[in-house]
Design a protein around this motif. Structure first.
Motif, PDB file in Angstrom:
ATOM      1  N   SER A   1       0.834  -1.196   0.000  1.00 26.22           N
ATOM      2  CA  SER A   1       0.000   0.000   0.000  1.00 26.22           C
ATOM      3  C   SER A   1       0.866   1.242   0.000  1.00 26.22           C
ATOM      4  O   SER A   1       1.884   1.309   0.681  1.00 26.22           O
ATOM      5  CB  SER A   1      -0.909   0.014   1.233  1.00 26.22           C
ATOM      6  OG  SER A   1      -1.771  -1.102   1.233  1.00 26.22           O
TER       7      SER A   1
ATOM      8  N   ASN B   1      -3.803   4.798  -0.112  1.00 26.57           N
ATOM      9  CA  ASN B   1      -4.301   3.447  -0.345  1.00 26.57           C
ATOM     10  C   ASN B   1      -3.951   2.553   0.842  1.00 26.57           C
ATOM     11  O   ASN B   1      -2.786   2.313   1.135  1.00 26.57           O
ATOM     12  CB  ASN B   1      -3.680   2.885  -1.628  1.00 26.57           C
ATOM     13  CG  ASN B   1      -4.135   1.476  -1.913  1.00 26.57           C
ATOM     14  OD1 ASN B   1      -5.125   1.007  -1.345  1.00 26.57           O
ATOM     15  ND2 ASN B   1      -3.423   0.791  -2.786  1.00 26.57           N
ATOM     16  N   SER B   2      -4.956   2.085   1.542  1.00 27.00           N
ATOM     17  CA  SER B   2      -4.718   1.264   2.734  1.00 27.00           C
ATOM     18  C   SER B   2      -5.236  -0.157   2.549  1.00 27.00           C
ATOM     19  O   SER B   2      -5.499  -0.853   3.513  1.00 27.00           O
ATOM     20  CB  SER B   2      -5.388   1.905   3.953  1.00 27.00           C
ATOM     21  OG  SER B   2      -6.789   2.027   3.750  1.00 27.00           O
ATOM     22  N   GLU B   3      -5.413  -0.567   1.300  1.00 25.74           N
ATOM     23  CA  GLU B   3      -5.942  -1.904   1.055  1.00 25.74           C
ATOM     24  C   GLU B   3      -4.874  -2.957   1.317  1.00 25.74           C
ATOM     25  O   GLU B   3      -3.697  -2.767   1.000  1.00 25.74           O
ATOM     26  CB  GLU B   3      -6.445  -2.022  -0.390  1.00 25.74           C
ATOM     27  CG  GLU B   3      -7.686  -1.178  -0.663  1.00 25.74           C
ATOM     28  CD  GLU B   3      -8.151  -1.313  -2.102  1.00 25.74           C
ATOM     29  OE1 GLU B   3      -7.319  -1.683  -2.958  1.00 25.74           O
ATOM     30  OE2 GLU B   3      -9.331  -1.063  -2.367  1.00 25.74           O
ATOM     31  N   TYR B   4      -5.295  -4.052   1.897  1.00 24.36           N
ATOM     32  CA  TYR B   4      -4.400  -5.173   2.151  1.00 24.36           C
ATOM     33  C   TYR B   4      -5.234  -6.444   2.129  1.00 24.36           C
ATOM     34  O   TYR B   4      -6.470  -6.395   2.042  1.00 24.36           O
ATOM     35  CB  TYR B   4      -3.681  -5.022   3.499  1.00 24.36           C
ATOM     36  CG  TYR B   4      -4.599  -5.042   4.692  1.00 24.36           C
ATOM     37  CD1 TYR B   4      -4.898  -6.231   5.345  1.00 24.36           C
ATOM     38  CD2 TYR B   4      -5.180  -3.862   5.170  1.00 24.36           C
ATOM     39  CE1 TYR B   4      -5.757  -6.263   6.433  1.00 24.36           C
ATOM     40  CE2 TYR B   4      -6.032  -3.889   6.253  1.00 24.36           C
ATOM     41  CZ  TYR B   4      -6.317  -5.083   6.888  1.00 24.36           C
ATOM     42  OH  TYR B   4      -7.167  -5.113   7.956  1.00 24.36           O
TER      43      TYR B   4
ATOM     44  N   GLY C   1       0.621  -6.446   2.012  1.00 23.24           N
ATOM     45  CA  GLY C   1       0.371  -5.096   1.511  1.00 23.24           C
ATOM     46  C   GLY C   1       0.503  -3.998   2.539  1.00 23.24           C
ATOM     47  O   GLY C   1       0.144  -2.854   2.251  1.00 23.24           O
TER      48      GLY C   1
END
Length: 392
Positions: free
Chosen positions: A253, A257-260, A305
């Motif tokens: 990330s 963007n903090s998607e994991y 991520g």
């Protein structure tokens, strides 16, 4: 804004006075009886307000406004009469759903004010309805798009109840919404090696679905996937921990963007009768050795991520005839609420121990019914996925 007013009165001189005094403020139409008023309402553009005298022959004002409500429910209705008795007001409100009850003679400024208030009410009602219509249209479009996206996402799923080599693969997939952040797959890497994975993207809906599809494409089936095998020597299959480490580098990330995602990636070694797997923040898998009780395999690993320096580790277990290996997303153990996660995890083991005599397809058919008892009949709020692998 609609400023059309319909005055209804059986006295023509009064209608003439209304039209003369109010034409500079409103678009005024008149009718001398109820029938004429109904005809104009049905054939002309909508009226914002209908204001009617109470006492008229053949059809009184209350009866007229009751019919106006049926024909044009958004039109604001007013009774104007010289018979200002209480019962008339009660009848006007209860039977005709009248907005205002005015008595005549009424000063022109008060009549103008009442009509302006009525026009504003009509504007609010019609605006709200138009907004709701647009919202419903938008929702229908979004729903159709999401259903299309869900169909496309399902195309990435493998076939169910599949046998590869000496292993059978059965799965359960229940998205909480149209599209899902869960993804999984299994495929041969060689004559003696079968790869499998299960991943759960954080969050729900379209953003999670996009990332899960991207992950599915990245882990695409095939011996030539350089993430899974050495491109210079296809016989060299990378260990699961290395594959996840590469995924962590690729999906790291950045910025806002903090998607994991969490995942388990593993390889079944048919020649050496074993499974090697690496765990990245994913729920512990279940291992059922033939003839024994189900247990959790405790491992470690950080979600993919988030941290660039995250380390991942391999774990190897025996996998012989009759053994089962089960991986799943946390929608199962958290379906009854995060606070009951530990309790649900225990109940999940009990479920497998109580249904050990069933085949894989029957187990996965029975599990959602049991889970409904955990949620006390409530819908599952998270995506639910389970992959059950059995050595034949």
């Amino acid at each position: 804004m609609n400023r059309r007013i319909l005055f209804v009165d059986d006295e023509l001189n009064i209608l003439y006075a209304y039209k003369r005094n109010l034409r500079s403020y409103f678009e005024v139409e008149t009718a001398s009886n109820g029938k004429d008023a109904i005809d104009k309402i049905m054939t002309q553009e909508p009226f914002a307000v209908v204001i009617s005298d109470y006492r008229m022959p053949e059809m009184d004002g209350i009866e007229l406004l009751h019919k106006v409500r049926e024909i044009s429910p958004d039109t604001v209705r007013i009774i104007l009469t010289g018979y200002a008795d209480l019962q008339t007001a009660i009848d006007a409100i209860n039977e005709g759903n009248i907005y205002r009850f005015l008595t005549k003679p009424i000063p022109n400024d008060k009549l103008v004010a009442a009509l302006n208030d009525s026009i504003e009410l009509n504007r609010l009602v019609t605006t709200e309805k138009e907004l709701n219509r647009k919202l419903n249209d938008a929702y229908s479009t979004i729903k159709q798009d999401l259903e299309t996206a869900a169909d496309l996402q399902r195309q990435f799923l493998p076939e169910n109840n599949v046998e590869i080599g000496e292993c059978s693969f059965n799965w359960m997939y229940l998205p909480s919404v149209f599209v899902s952040g869960d993804t999984f797959n299994f495929f041969p890497l060689s004559e003696d090696a079968i790869a499998f994975y299960c991943a759960d993207v954080s969050g729900h809906g379209v953003p999670a679905a996009f990332l899960s599809v991207s992950l599915s494409r990245t882990l695409g089936i095939g011996l030539r996937n350089q993430l899974l095998v050495n491109p210079n020597n296809y016989n060299e299959i990378y260990p699961p921990s290395l594959v996840i480490k590469k995924l962590n580098e690729q999906f790291l990330s950045t910025g806002d963007n903090s998607e994991y995602f969490t995942m388990i990636y593993g390889i079944i070694d048919l020649k050496n009768n074993s499974i090697s797997f690496s765990q990245a923040g994913h729920p512990n898998p279940i291992y059922i050795k033939s003839g024994e009780q189900a247990i959790y395999l405790v491992s470690r690993g950080f979600p993919v991520g988030i941290l660039p320096e995250a380390e991942y580790y391999d774990q190897t277990i025996p996998f012989h005839k009759g053994d089962k290996f089960v991986i799943f997303t946390d929608g199962i153990t958290e379906c009854a609420g995060v606070k009951k996660k530990t309790q649900a995890a225990t109940m999940l083991l009990d479920f497998f121990n109580n249904h050990v005599s069933l085949d894989a397809a029957q187990i996965l058919e029975a599990l959602p019914k049991i889970m409904k008892t955990w949620t006390q009949g409530e819908d599952f709020y998270d995506d639910i996925t389970m992959l059950l692998i059995e050595r034949k």
